[in-house]
Motif scaffolding. Sequence first.
Motif, PDB file in Angstrom:
ATOM      1  N   HIS A   1       5.897  20.014 -19.642  1.00 47.23           N
ATOM      2  CA  HIS A   1       6.525  20.183 -18.415  1.00 47.23           C
ATOM      3  C   HIS A   1       8.336  21.010 -19.347  1.00 47.23           C
ATOM      4  O   HIS A   1       8.419  20.751 -19.974  1.00 47.23           O
ATOM      5  CB  HIS A   1       7.486  19.267 -17.980  1.00 47.23           C
ATOM      6  CG  HIS A   1       8.476  20.042 -16.593  1.00 47.23           C
ATOM      7  ND1 HIS A   1       8.438  19.239 -15.639  1.00 47.23           N
ATOM      8  CD2 HIS A   1       9.119  21.119 -16.960  1.00 47.23           C
ATOM      9  CE1 HIS A   1       9.644  19.989 -14.736  1.00 47.23           C
ATOM     10  NE2 HIS A   1       9.094  21.037 -15.366  1.00 47.23           N
TER      11      HIS A   1
ATOM     12  N   HIS B   1       9.622  25.343 -19.723  1.00 46.36           N
ATOM     13  CA  HIS B   1       9.597  26.699 -19.327  1.00 46.36           C
ATOM     14  C   HIS B   1      10.400  27.930 -20.455  1.00 46.36           C
ATOM     15  O   HIS B   1      11.199  27.252 -21.486  1.00 46.36           O
ATOM     16  CB  HIS B   1      11.107  26.652 -18.496  1.00 46.36           C
ATOM     17  CG  HIS B   1      10.972  24.794 -17.453  1.00 46.36           C
ATOM     18  ND1 HIS B   1       9.914  26.335 -16.471  1.00 46.36           N
ATOM     19  CD2 HIS B   1      11.505  24.152 -17.171  1.00 46.36           C
ATOM     20  CE1 HIS B   1      10.804  25.401 -15.232  1.00 46.36           C
ATOM     21  NE2 HIS B   1      10.491  24.459 -16.370  1.00 46.36           N
TER      22      HIS B   1
ATOM     23  N   HIS C   1       8.548  28.476 -13.485  1.00 54.22           N
ATOM     24  CA  HIS C   1       9.159  28.805 -12.284  1.00 54.22           C
ATOM     25  C   HIS C   1       8.156  29.869 -11.788  1.00 54.22           C
ATOM     26  O   HIS C   1       7.970  30.833 -11.924  1.00 54.22           O
ATOM     27  CB  HIS C   1      10.566  28.303 -12.057  1.00 54.22           C
ATOM     28  CG  HIS C   1      11.292  27.682 -12.286  1.00 54.22           C
ATOM     29  ND1 HIS C   1      10.768  26.779 -11.906  1.00 54.22           N
ATOM     30  CD2 HIS C   1      11.607  27.127 -13.187  1.00 54.22           C
ATOM     31  CE1 HIS C   1      11.801  25.604 -12.329  1.00 54.22           C
ATOM     32  NE2 HIS C   1      12.691  26.055 -12.915  1.00 54.22           N
TER      33      HIS C   1
ATOM     34  N   GLU D   1       5.403  25.729 -12.849  1.00 55.80           N
ATOM     35  CA  GLU D   1       5.959  25.205 -11.837  1.00 55.80           C
ATOM     36  C   GLU D   1       6.401  26.114 -10.447  1.00 55.80           C
ATOM     37  O   GLU D   1       6.348  26.958 -10.498  1.00 55.80           O
ATOM     38  CB  GLU D   1       7.291  24.542 -12.332  1.00 55.80           C
ATOM     39  CG  GLU D   1       8.242  23.306 -11.989  1.00 55.80           C
ATOM     40  CD  GLU D   1       9.120  22.877 -11.960  1.00 55.80           C
ATOM     41  OE1 GLU D   1       9.963  23.799 -13.297  1.00 55.80           O
ATOM     42  OE2 GLU D   1       9.999  21.390 -12.049  1.00 55.80           O
TER      43      GLU D   1
ATOM     44  N   ASP E   1      11.246  18.680 -19.757  1.00 53.60           N
ATOM     45  CA  ASP E   1      11.302  20.254 -18.397  1.00 53.60           C
ATOM     46  C   ASP E   1      13.085  20.711 -19.492  1.00 53.60           C
ATOM     47  O   ASP E   1      13.477  21.002 -19.195  1.00 53.60           O
ATOM     48  CB  ASP E   1      12.287  19.342 -17.606  1.00 53.60           C
ATOM     49  CG  ASP E   1      12.708  20.291 -16.393  1.00 53.60           C
ATOM     50  OD1 ASP E   1      12.311  21.101 -16.108  1.00 53.60           O
ATOM     51  OD2 ASP E   1      12.945  20.306 -15.208  1.00 53.60           O
TER      52      ASP E   1
ATOM     53  N   HIS F   1      14.077  23.973 -21.129  1.00 58.57           N
ATOM     54  CA  HIS F   1      14.501  24.971 -20.860  1.00 58.57           C
ATOM     55  C   HIS F   1      16.077  25.902 -21.491  1.00 58.57           C
ATOM     56  O   HIS F   1      15.873  27.346 -21.903  1.00 58.57           O
ATOM     57  CB  HIS F   1      15.948  25.242 -19.367  1.00 58.57           C
ATOM     58  CG  HIS F   1      15.308  24.684 -18.551  1.00 58.57           C
ATOM     59  ND1 HIS F   1      14.816  23.389 -17.415  1.00 58.57           N
ATOM     60  CD2 HIS F   1      14.764  25.644 -17.170  1.00 58.57           C
ATOM     61  CE1 HIS F   1      14.140  24.134 -16.783  1.00 58.57           C
ATOM     62  NE2 HIS F   1      13.919  24.602 -16.160  1.00 58.57           N
TER      63      HIS F   1
HETATM   64 ZN   LIG Z   1      11.449  22.557 -14.689  1.00 59.75          ZN
END
Ligand SMILES: [Zn+2]
Length: 285
Positions: free
Chosen positions: A7, A9, A39, A64, A244, A246
């Motif tokens: 996961h 980004h 996303h 996602e 996750d 970013h």
């Molecule tokens: Zn995410």
Amino acid sequence: MARGDFHLHSTASDGTLPPADVVALAASRGVEVMALTDHDTTAGVAEAQAAGVAHGVEVIAGIEISTDLADGGDAHLLGYFADAADEALQAQLERYRTGRAERGREILRKLEGLGFPLAWERVTAIAGRAAVGRPHVARAMVEAGYIDNVSLAFDHYLFTGGPADAPRKKLPPAEAVALIRDAGGVAVLAHPRYLPDPPAAIAMLAAAGLHGIEVYYKDHGPEEIARFGQLAATHHLVPTGGSDYHGTKQVEHLPGDLPLPSDAVDAFLSFAQREWSQHPSGVSE
Ligand SMILES: [Zn+2]
Ligand SMILES: [Zn+2]
């Protein structure tokens, strides 16, 4: 440090590093297998996979998708190994991106009403190749001198339901699961801890064909791992995990900084391999 991170980004959505740099960072931190899960877009996947070859990291195609639960709250669905050429998937993603642009303009209207005018062109320049999202607006606010940092912009104005937030039309979660499955992908529920009623949502999604849940999300402690591991076992879902990442916050879990055990990495990959190879249009790797 985990050797798998499913996961992450990039600038293809609301991350700050280009896809190749995310892969390089993950590689430098000992990650051996990862998924780029931007996303609503698979646009960064090819670049990430090319970088993966250069850095010796296996890069899985990912995405996602944000969805709205019937009883409020939103559920994020991760899709892995989906066929990027799938027309239904890409058509739906295109509708999402249009919706994001409309929402971005509405957020700017609200900020202007609050006394913080921003130029649309500046926000889209910050977004680069990504669809405009709240993190880009937050960065434009910092740049304009309206607020000290991105976190404060969210805390005061852009948080979900906040004075400058605007709603966005999303799919029901069961439809996102079907979309991912129909494209030959493995569907996984992201960060289950953020759901209003995790057991109910997980039961509903399991019935809709969900394959897995992020039992080993970045900041899950032993209690959450046990709780979601139990729910995964009850519904025969494969446990996965992700950071996750970013690159937007001052303090953030970096790629590989998640409590994902090595045997769970192998279990997820062999599960995905089975699911993928069973798909009628599946191409075995
Ligand atoms: Zn995410
Ligand atoms: Zn998410």
